[in-house]
Design a protein around this motif. Structure first.
Motif, PDB file in Angstrom:
ATOM      1  N   THR A   9      14.344 -95.874  -5.161  1.00  0.00           N
ATOM      2  CA  THR A   9      14.435 -94.677  -4.334  1.00  0.00           C
ATOM      3  C   THR A   9      15.709 -94.655  -3.501  1.00  0.00           C
ATOM      4  OG1 THR A   9      13.064 -95.744  -2.641  1.00  0.00           O
ATOM      5  CG2 THR A   9      11.938 -94.332  -4.240  1.00  0.00           C
ATOM      6  N   ASP A  10      16.276 -95.830  -3.186  1.00  0.00           N
ATOM      7  CA  ASP A  10      17.549 -95.840  -2.458  1.00  0.00           C
ATOM      8  C   ASP A  10      18.627 -95.134  -3.267  1.00  0.00           C
ATOM      9  OD1 ASP A  10      16.394 -97.175  -0.394  1.00  0.00           O
ATOM     10  OD2 ASP A  10      17.313 -99.112  -0.815  1.00  0.00           O
ATOM     11  N   ARG A  11      18.692 -95.450  -4.561  1.00  0.00           N
ATOM     12  CA  ARG A  11      19.669 -94.798  -5.435  1.00  0.00           C
ATOM     13  C   ARG A  11      19.297 -93.342  -5.676  1.00  0.00           C
ATOM     14  NH1 ARG A  11      19.692 -93.017 -10.291  1.00  0.00           N
ATOM     15  NH2 ARG A  11      17.613 -93.893 -10.696  1.00  0.00           N
ATOM     16  N   MET A  12      18.025 -93.097  -5.904  1.00  0.00           N
ATOM     17  CA  MET A  12      17.553 -91.759  -6.261  1.00  0.00           C
ATOM     18  C   MET A  12      17.870 -90.729  -5.175  1.00  0.00           C
ATOM     19  SD  MET A  12      13.625 -90.764  -7.276  1.00  0.00           S
ATOM     20  CE  MET A  12      13.660 -91.659  -8.828  1.00  0.00           C
ATOM     21  N   PHE A  13      17.694 -91.147  -3.912  1.00  0.00           N
ATOM     22  CA  PHE A  13      17.835 -90.200  -2.818  1.00  0.00           C
ATOM     23  C   PHE A  13      19.079 -90.442  -1.964  1.00  0.00           C
ATOM     24  CE2 PHE A  13      13.112 -90.480  -3.434  1.00  0.00           C
ATOM     25  CZ  PHE A  13      12.981 -89.252  -4.078  1.00  0.00           C
ATOM     26  N   PRO A  15      22.047 -89.219  -2.157  1.00  0.00           N
ATOM     27  CA  PRO A  15      22.794 -88.010  -1.763  1.00  0.00           C
ATOM     28  C   PRO A  15      22.223 -87.286  -0.545  1.00  0.00           C
ATOM     29  CG  PRO A  15      22.466 -88.070  -4.150  1.00  0.00           C
ATOM     30  CD  PRO A  15      21.603 -89.136  -3.560  1.00  0.00           C
ATOM     31  N   LEU A  16      21.033 -87.673  -0.092  1.00  0.00           N
ATOM     32  CA  LEU A  16      20.402 -86.967   1.016  1.00  0.00           C
ATOM     33  C   LEU A  16      20.832 -87.502   2.377  1.00  0.00           C
ATOM     34  CD1 LEU A  16      16.764 -86.701  -0.372  1.00  0.00           C
ATOM     35  CD2 LEU A  16      18.600 -85.011  -0.521  1.00  0.00           C
ATOM     36  N   LEU A  17      21.391 -88.695   2.400  1.00  0.00           N
ATOM     37  CA  LEU A  17      21.799 -89.265   3.679  1.00  0.00           C
ATOM     38  C   LEU A  17      22.907 -88.416   4.290  1.00  0.00           C
ATOM     39  CD1 LEU A  17      21.792 -93.059   2.720  1.00  0.00           C
ATOM     40  CD2 LEU A  17      20.071 -91.816   4.052  1.00  0.00           C
ATOM     41  N   GLY A  18      22.771 -88.112   5.551  1.00  0.00           N
ATOM     42  CA  GLY A  18      23.761 -87.286   6.228  1.00  0.00           C
ATOM     43  C   GLY A  18      23.432 -85.811   6.243  1.00  0.00           C
ATOM     44  N   SER A  44      10.203 -94.375   4.458  1.00  0.00           N
ATOM     45  CA  SER A  44       9.540 -95.440   5.215  1.00  0.00           C
ATOM     46  C   SER A  44      10.474 -96.586   5.560  1.00  0.00           C
ATOM     47  CB  SER A  44       8.344 -95.980   4.417  1.00  0.00           C
ATOM     48  OG  SER A  44       8.786 -96.686   3.257  1.00  0.00           O
ATOM     49  N   HIS A  45      11.612 -96.693   4.871  1.00  0.00           N
ATOM     50  CA  HIS A  45      12.551 -97.778   5.187  1.00  0.00           C
ATOM     51  C   HIS A  45      13.979 -97.265   5.371  1.00  0.00           C
ATOM     52  CE1 HIS A  45      13.732 -97.831   0.884  1.00  0.00           C
ATOM     53  NE2 HIS A  45      12.441 -97.708   0.641  1.00  0.00           N
ATOM     54  N   HIS A  46      14.090 -95.989   5.771  1.00  0.00           N
ATOM     55  CA  HIS A  46      15.395 -95.419   6.084  1.00  0.00           C
ATOM     56  C   HIS A  46      15.274 -94.486   7.285  1.00  0.00           C
ATOM     57  CE1 HIS A  46      18.124 -96.676   2.881  1.00  0.00           C
ATOM     58  NE2 HIS A  46      17.130 -96.537   2.042  1.00  0.00           N
ATOM     59  N   PRO A  47      16.276 -94.463   8.150  1.00  0.00           N
ATOM     60  CA  PRO A  47      16.336 -93.370   9.128  1.00  0.00           C
ATOM     61  C   PRO A  47      16.753 -92.100   8.383  1.00  0.00           C
ATOM     62  CG  PRO A  47      18.271 -94.775   9.328  1.00  0.00           C
ATOM     63  CD  PRO A  47      17.386 -95.423   8.299  1.00  0.00           C
ATOM     64  N   THR A  48      15.868 -91.143   8.270  1.00  0.00           N
ATOM     65  CA  THR A  48      16.128 -89.962   7.451  1.00  0.00           C
ATOM     66  C   THR A  48      16.245 -88.728   8.322  1.00  0.00           C
ATOM     67  OG1 THR A  48      13.782 -89.462   7.155  1.00  0.00           O
ATOM     68  CG2 THR A  48      14.788 -90.975   5.569  1.00  0.00           C
ATOM     69  N   PRO A  49      16.870 -87.682   7.789  1.00  0.00           N
ATOM     70  CA  PRO A  49      16.838 -86.382   8.478  1.00  0.00           C
ATOM     71  C   PRO A  49      15.399 -85.868   8.512  1.00  0.00           C
ATOM     72  CG  PRO A  49      18.450 -86.421   6.673  1.00  0.00           C
ATOM     73  CD  PRO A  49      17.600 -87.627   6.515  1.00  0.00           C
ATOM     74  N   PRO A  50      15.119 -84.855   9.310  1.00  0.00           N
ATOM     75  CA  PRO A  50      13.789 -84.234   9.287  1.00  0.00           C
ATOM     76  C   PRO A  50      13.436 -83.754   7.878  1.00  0.00           C
ATOM     77  CG  PRO A  50      15.064 -83.419  11.147  1.00  0.00           C
ATOM     78  CD  PRO A  50      16.009 -84.213  10.306  1.00  0.00           C
TER      79      PRO A  50
END
Length: 346
Positions: A9-13, A15-18, A44-50
């Motif tokens: 999921t780190d690779r999959m998502f 592009p969503l960081l930022g 669950s293991h990343h600080p994500t946007p809303p």
């Protein structure tokens, strides 16, 4: 556990960081529920946007309201904000799926604007890509269409991200089953009155002959790579050859244009017609190819019309003029626009 597919999921998502905020299109079917579960694992293991979950009741089935509530309940349980949206008003007698798709994205675009989300994730997967390629192949699409759906695209003002295009739907269903969720069942996904469903029903037979979803998706990827090359060459030809004496007229040197590789010439003339004629609908590929053939290396063209334009050549210069009463586009595009997604379900 044997047979269980794991997802990076780190690779999959990545592009969503930022992003300012993330929207998830969740219909309640297995594919979109799996997307929501995968995003929850990533979050669950990343600080994500809303993150906001959107489910649309199209008003076409009585069960849809309950399905939207189910999605909202599961989204809340995962810690996501959820909105149940509804398509009100009269529904068309024909083209219902296309109209529902457009309404769905309009509703979600409005909700995203209110919530501050700037990207919408959809659960289009490997077989959706395969169905898209088959439909476009049957309709005579060129490489621009046979590239299938892009991971990033636009629909009704939404920036779309499709992170699951290389994922087998069986693996998505397994995620939902392990989570103990019961997905919604939309009978329209089995209604053979719809072209996409007919192709879906043929996929097992094609797979038995070696033409499975994975192979069709690989074909789409190769067409994507080839389309990128045509786009680069078209951009170069546009800068080198195209003159725009006014907003309603374009000119190309006949000899240089006719010397272009055919896919580049077709792409370039399509761009010019779209700008000068002001017709933003996709041009029929066969008509563009025929026009390029008529503008061959030894032929002058007295005059013809296509897509709101008058095209003529004296053998030295090709001129394209807007027909009277047409409104042209304001700007000549610098590159081909992303192919739209014509998938009719989440």
């Amino acid at each position: 556990m044997p047979g269980v597919v794991t997802f990076d999921t780190d690779r999959m998502f990545a592009p969503l960081l930022g992003r300012r905020g993330i929207g998830l299109a969740v219909s309640g079917g297995a594919d979109s529920l799996a997307l929501m579960l995968l995003v929850a694992e990533w979050a669950s293991h990343h600080p994500t946007p809303p993150i906001f979950v959107y489910s649309v009741d199209h008003g076409l089935r009585p069960e849809a309201a309950d399905e939207a509530r189910m999605v909202a309940t599961e989204a809340t349980r995962l810690g996501f904000a959820a909105r149940a949206l509804r398509w009100d008003g009269e529904k068309p007698d024909t083209g219902v799926q296309a109209a529902a798709r457009a309404a769905r994205y309009r509703l979600m675009a409005a909700a995203m604007a209110a919530d501050g989300a700037d990207i919408l994730l959809t659960a289009h997967h490997l077989n959706d890509q395969a169905e898209t390629v088959l439909m476009r192949l049957a309709h005579g699409s060129g490489i621009e269409g046979l590239r299938g759906m892009d991971r990033l695209g636009f629909a009704e003002g939404c920036l779309l991200f499709r992170p699951l295009l290389d994922v087998d739907p069986a693996d998505l269903r397994a995620i939902v089953d392990r989570a103990g969720l019961i997905p919604a069942d939309d009978p329209s996904n089995r209604d053979s009155d719809y072209e996409r469903v007919r192709w879906r029903q043929e996929l097992p037979q094609l797979a038995a002959l070696g033409l499975d979803g994975r192979r069709l998706a690989t074909f789409a990827l190769r067409m994507n790579e080839l389309d990128d090359l045509v786009t680069i060459d078209t951009d170069t030809a546009q800068v080198r050859l195209l003159r725009l004496p006014s907003a309603s007229e374009a000119a190309l040197p006949h000899a240089d244009f006719s010397a272009l590789p055919r896919p580049v010439a077709v792409r370039l003339i399509g761009r010019v017609l779209g700008t000068i004629g002001g017709d933003r609908k996709p041009h029929a590929l066969g008509a563009l190819e025929t026009l390029c053939d008529r503008l061959g290396p030894v032929a002058a063209l007295k005059r013809t019309s296509l897509h709101g334009c008058l095209i003529a050549s004296d053998g030295t210069t090709i001129t394209i003029r807007r027909e009277t009463g047409r409104r042209g586009a304001a700007v000549m595009p610098e590159a081909t626009e992303a192919v739209g997604d014509n998938v009719t379900r989440n």
